[in-house]
Design a protein around this motif. Structure first.
Motif, PDB file in Angstrom:
ATOM      1  N   ALA A  79       3.901  -8.080   7.803  1.00 28.12           N
ATOM      2  CA  ALA A  79       4.902  -7.577   6.857  1.00 28.12           C
ATOM      3  C   ALA A  79       4.568  -7.937   5.413  1.00 28.12           C
ATOM      4  O   ALA A  79       4.872  -7.170   4.491  1.00 28.12           O
ATOM      5  CB  ALA A  79       6.272  -8.131   7.229  1.00 28.12           C
ATOM      6  N   GLN A  80       3.919  -9.072   5.211  1.00 30.85           N
ATOM      7  CA  GLN A  80       3.653  -9.546   3.854  1.00 30.85           C
ATOM      8  C   GLN A  80       2.324  -9.056   3.280  1.00 30.85           C
ATOM      9  O   GLN A  80       2.180  -8.945   2.062  1.00 30.85           O
ATOM     10  CB  GLN A  80       3.670 -11.081   3.836  1.00 30.85           C
ATOM     11  N   SER A  81       1.357  -8.761   4.144  1.00 31.79           N
ATOM     12  CA  SER A  81      -0.006  -8.539   3.679  1.00 31.79           C
ATOM     13  C   SER A  81      -0.444  -7.084   3.625  1.00 31.79           C
ATOM     14  O   SER A  81      -1.474  -6.769   3.033  1.00 31.79           O
ATOM     15  CB  SER A  81      -0.993  -9.317   4.574  1.00 31.79           C
ATOM     16  N   GLY A  82       0.300  -6.196   4.250  1.00 36.21           N
ATOM     17  CA  GLY A  82      -0.137  -4.808   4.353  1.00 36.21           C
ATOM     18  C   GLY A  82      -0.077  -4.054   3.039  1.00 36.21           C
ATOM     19  O   GLY A  82       0.845  -4.208   2.248  1.00 36.21           O
ATOM     20  N   GLN A  83      -1.085  -3.222   2.825  1.00 38.35           N
ATOM     21  CA  GLN A  83      -1.130  -2.320   1.676  1.00 38.35           C
ATOM     22  C   GLN A  83      -1.053  -0.889   2.207  1.00 38.35           C
ATOM     23  O   GLN A  83      -1.833  -0.518   3.092  1.00 38.35           O
ATOM     24  CB  GLN A  83      -2.426  -2.515   0.901  1.00 38.35           C
ATOM     25  N   PRO A  84      -0.121  -0.076   1.710  1.00 39.48           N
ATOM     26  CA  PRO A  84       0.046   1.269   2.276  1.00 39.48           C
ATOM     27  C   PRO A  84      -1.158   2.169   2.018  1.00 39.48           C
ATOM     28  O   PRO A  84      -1.754   2.138   0.944  1.00 39.48           O
ATOM     29  CB  PRO A  84       1.296   1.791   1.558  1.00 39.48           C
ATOM     30  N   VAL A  85      -1.510   2.942   3.032  1.00 32.75           N
ATOM     31  CA  VAL A  85      -2.579   3.941   2.928  1.00 32.75           C
ATOM     32  C   VAL A  85      -2.088   5.228   3.576  1.00 32.75           C
ATOM     33  O   VAL A  85      -1.151   5.216   4.386  1.00 32.75           O
ATOM     34  CB  VAL A  85      -3.876   3.467   3.609  1.00 32.75           C
ATOM     35  N   SER A  86      -2.714   6.336   3.242  1.00 36.12           N
ATOM     36  CA  SER A  86      -2.325   7.616   3.829  1.00 36.12           C
ATOM     37  C   SER A  86      -3.499   8.579   3.779  1.00 36.12           C
ATOM     38  O   SER A  86      -4.479   8.361   3.051  1.00 36.12           O
ATOM     39  CB  SER A  86      -1.126   8.215   3.087  1.00 36.12           C
ATOM     40  N   LEU A  87      -3.411   9.628   4.585  1.00 38.78           N
ATOM     41  CA  LEU A  87      -4.392  10.705   4.519  1.00 38.78           C
ATOM     42  C   LEU A  87      -3.732  12.000   4.962  1.00 38.78           C
ATOM     43  O   LEU A  87      -2.668  12.002   5.575  1.00 38.78           O
ATOM     44  CB  LEU A  87      -5.640  10.396   5.363  1.00 38.78           C
ATOM     45  N   ARG A  88      -4.374  13.116   4.611  1.00 38.03           N
ATOM     46  CA  ARG A  88      -3.916  14.451   4.991  1.00 38.03           C
ATOM     47  C   ARG A  88      -4.776  14.937   6.142  1.00 38.03           C
ATOM     48  O   ARG A  88      -6.003  14.920   6.063  1.00 38.03           O
ATOM     49  CB  ARG A  88      -4.038  15.404   3.812  1.00 38.03           C
ATOM     50  N   THR A  89      -4.149  15.353   7.243  1.00 40.28           N
ATOM     51  CA  THR A  89      -4.906  15.746   8.417  1.00 40.28           C
ATOM     52  C   THR A  89      -5.449  17.165   8.284  1.00 40.28           C
ATOM     53  O   THR A  89      -5.063  17.932   7.401  1.00 40.28           O
ATOM     54  CB  THR A  89      -4.042  15.681   9.681  1.00 40.28           C
ATOM     55  N   TYR A  90      -6.312  17.504   9.218  1.00 38.78           N
ATOM     56  CA  TYR A  90      -6.924  18.836   9.261  1.00 38.78           C
ATOM     57  C   TYR A  90      -5.886  19.943   9.440  1.00 38.78           C
ATOM     58  O   TYR A  90      -6.127  21.093   9.074  1.00 38.78           O
ATOM     59  CB  TYR A  90      -7.940  18.897  10.414  1.00 38.78           C
ATOM     60  N   ASP A  91      -4.698  19.618  10.020  1.00 38.96           N
ATOM     61  CA  ASP A  91      -3.663  20.628  10.207  1.00 38.96           C
ATOM     62  C   ASP A  91      -2.467  20.407   9.275  1.00 38.96           C
ATOM     63  O   ASP A  91      -1.374  20.893   9.535  1.00 38.96           O
ATOM     64  CB  ASP A  91      -3.208  20.687  11.663  1.00 38.96           C
ATOM     65  N   GLY A  92      -2.693  19.684   8.175  1.00 33.09           N
ATOM     66  CA  GLY A  92      -1.710  19.631   7.106  1.00 33.09           C
ATOM     67  C   GLY A  92      -0.636  18.576   7.195  1.00 33.09           C
ATOM     68  O   GLY A  92       0.350  18.638   6.446  1.00 33.09           O
ATOM     69  N   LEU A  93      -0.781  17.591   8.061  1.00 33.90           N
ATOM     70  CA  LEU A  93       0.196  16.513   8.150  1.00 33.90           C
ATOM     71  C   LEU A  93      -0.219  15.332   7.282  1.00 33.90           C
ATOM     72  O   LEU A  93      -1.411  15.082   7.092  1.00 33.90           O
ATOM     73  CB  LEU A  93       0.343  16.033   9.595  1.00 33.90           C
ATOM     74  N   THR A  94       0.758  14.593   6.777  1.00 32.69           N
ATOM     75  CA  THR A  94       0.481  13.337   6.087  1.00 32.69           C
ATOM     76  C   THR A  94       0.691  12.186   7.065  1.00 32.69           C
ATOM     77  O   THR A  94       1.777  12.021   7.614  1.00 32.69           O
ATOM     78  CB  THR A  94       1.398  13.151   4.865  1.00 32.69           C
ATOM     79  N   LEU A  95      -0.380  11.451   7.295  1.00 27.57           N
ATOM     80  CA  LEU A  95      -0.308  10.265   8.151  1.00 27.57           C
ATOM     81  C   LEU A  95      -0.331   9.029   7.267  1.00 27.57           C
ATOM     82  O   LEU A  95      -1.047   8.982   6.265  1.00 27.57           O
ATOM     83  CB  LEU A  95      -1.485  10.221   9.127  1.00 27.57           C
ATOM     84  N   GLY A  97      -0.229   4.555   7.049  1.00 29.91           N
ATOM     85  CA  GLY A  97      -0.591   3.340   7.765  1.00 29.91           C
ATOM     86  C   GLY A  97      -0.699   2.180   6.804  1.00 29.91           C
ATOM     87  O   GLY A  97      -0.211   2.241   5.668  1.00 29.91           O
ATOM     88  N   TRP A  98      -1.344   1.108   7.280  1.00 30.52           N
ATOM     89  CA  TRP A  98      -1.460  -0.113   6.488  1.00 30.52           C
ATOM     90  C   TRP A  98      -2.906  -0.592   6.484  1.00 30.52           C
ATOM     91  O   TRP A  98      -3.617  -0.494   7.481  1.00 30.52           O
ATOM     92  CB  TRP A  98      -0.556  -1.207   7.064  1.00 30.52           C
ATOM     93  N   ARG A  99      -3.305  -1.116   5.330  1.00 34.12           N
ATOM     94  CA  ARG A  99      -4.633  -1.705   5.174  1.00 34.12           C
ATOM     95  C   ARG A  99      -4.476  -3.197   4.929  1.00 34.12           C
ATOM     96  O   ARG A  99      -3.609  -3.632   4.159  1.00 34.12           O
ATOM     97  CB  ARG A  99      -5.364  -1.064   3.995  1.00 34.12           C
ATOM     98  N   PHE A 100      -5.323  -3.996   5.588  1.00 34.44           N
ATOM     99  CA  PHE A 100      -5.268  -5.451   5.455  1.00 34.44           C
ATOM    100  C   PHE A 100      -6.651  -5.956   5.059  1.00 34.44           C
ATOM    101  O   PHE A 100      -7.653  -5.639   5.714  1.00 34.44           O
ATOM    102  CB  PHE A 100      -4.834  -6.095   6.769  1.00 34.44           C
ATOM    103  N   ASP A 101      -6.701  -6.749   4.003  1.00 35.22           N
ATOM    104  CA  ASP A 101      -7.958  -7.369   3.591  1.00 35.22           C
ATOM    105  C   ASP A 101      -8.295  -8.506   4.545  1.00 35.22           C
ATOM    106  O   ASP A 101      -7.408  -9.048   5.229  1.00 35.22           O
ATOM    107  CB  ASP A 101      -7.846  -7.904   2.161  1.00 35.22           C
TER     108      ASP A 101
END
Length: 337
Positions: A79-95, A97-101
């Protein structure tokens, strides 16, 4: 014998045949209706009576196999360490998630782990795995699969479309770091997603290893097991329902249940893979892991079976053996300190 008696006797077989045909038609219609309902319950996150809707109202919380194994330290770190990330899929959805160093003073250069949650799950359930890999020096990505968490998507496809999403997360890492060496780790449906991605010839060669925990062999047999369990009936009684559901799903979403087969996928896998399963799993049969392991084409495949562990809970039931096995596997393949 009168003509009336003869006429009655000649009509009796026809009446019986018509009645039998009507009975078959009614039974087929009922099976088809149940099959269509099964598709909505399992795959449609917007359906009012879906598994997802029931979980949102906490009506399925007591069925959560990991509920008794909460990793409070890992959850707090997540909960404290995650950095938000996202991408656009091949069929147009936004997914999303979280990135952790890396959570260590000695991060591993170019080493990444993608941790994939299971059916109806969320990224936070992968906190124990993300935390462990970050402490080993990995940069960790934990996506929410389509239709889960904050990711868009109405329909869940048990790995059919999700494995292409996973390949896009891989591509996003490689675009930033062409020297990346990537581990894929998934639980349950996430494990199936990982195996399907690893067998896809379009997967970037930067993926060098996979860990599959509690994967099913194919969607058809998994649904047959689930339906028979819910009905408290032999597995064969679920086959016609699942067959109709598969046909309906092909018409609605473009694929049948036999098209989603991690068992077929592993026959085309060539990267190192570690299969894991709890021997007390009542959600996905423990037999699945051994079938996947024995069918796997990789020259570097291993199997860990944990007695007493329920679905995806091996890490909590026997943590020393679990992490010792996982670490021995990844230490051979990644430049960790």
């Amino acid at each position: 014998m009168t003509h009336q008696d003869l006429d009655h006797r000649s009509r009796a077989p026809r009446i019986a045949a018509i009645a039998a045909g009507a009975g078959v038609a009614v039974a087929a219609g009922a099976i088809a209706g149940i099959g269509a309902a099964l598709c909505s319950i399992v795959f449609d996150t917007a359906y009012p009576n879906s598994t997802f809707a029931r979980k949102r109202t906490d009506r399925l919380r007591h069925h959560d196999p990991l509920a008794q194994y909460r990793d409070e330290a890992g959850n707090a770190w997540f909960a404290q360490s995650g950095q938000p990330v996202s991408l656009r899929t091949y069929d147009g959805l936004t997914l999303r998630g979280w990135r952790f160093d890396p959570d260590t003073a000695r991060p591993a250069a170019h080493c990444y782990a993608i941790c994939v949650h299971g059916y109806t799950g969320e990224p936070a359930e992968m906190a124990p795995w993300a935390h462990h890999y970050a402490r080993r020096g990995f940069t960790v990505i934990v996506p929410a699969q389509r239709g889960h968490g904050d990711s868009e998507g109405r329909f869940v496809t048990m790995g059919h479309m999700e494995h292409r999403d996973l390949m896009q997360w891989v591509n996003a890492i490689v675009a930033r770091d062409p020297q990346a060496r990537i581990l894929l780790d998934g639980n349950s449906m996430g494990a199936a997603t990982v195996l399907l991605a690893c067998a896809d010839p379009r997967l970037a060669p930067n993926v060098v290893a996979a860990v599959a925990d509690s994967a099913y062999t194919n969607v058809a047999s998994q649904l047959e097991m689930t339906v028979s369990s819910l009905l408290h009936a032999p597995a064969w009684t679920a086959k016609p329902v699942v067959a109709w559901a598969s046909l309906w799903n092909r018409l609605r979403l473009g694929f049948g249940f036999h098209d989603v087969s991690p068992l077929n996928a592993v026959r085309h896998m060539h990267i190192p893979v570690l299969f894991i399963h709890g021997m007390d799993d009542t959600i996905v049969s423990p037999r699945c892991a051994r079938e996947l392991y024995e069918a796997c084409a990789s020259n570097d495949a291993a199997l860990l079976e944990v007695p007493g562990a329920v679905h995806t809970a091996e890490f909590a039931v026997d943590p020393q053996r679990y992490w010792r096995t996982v670490d021995a596997f990844i230490d051979r393949l990644f430049p960790l300190h």
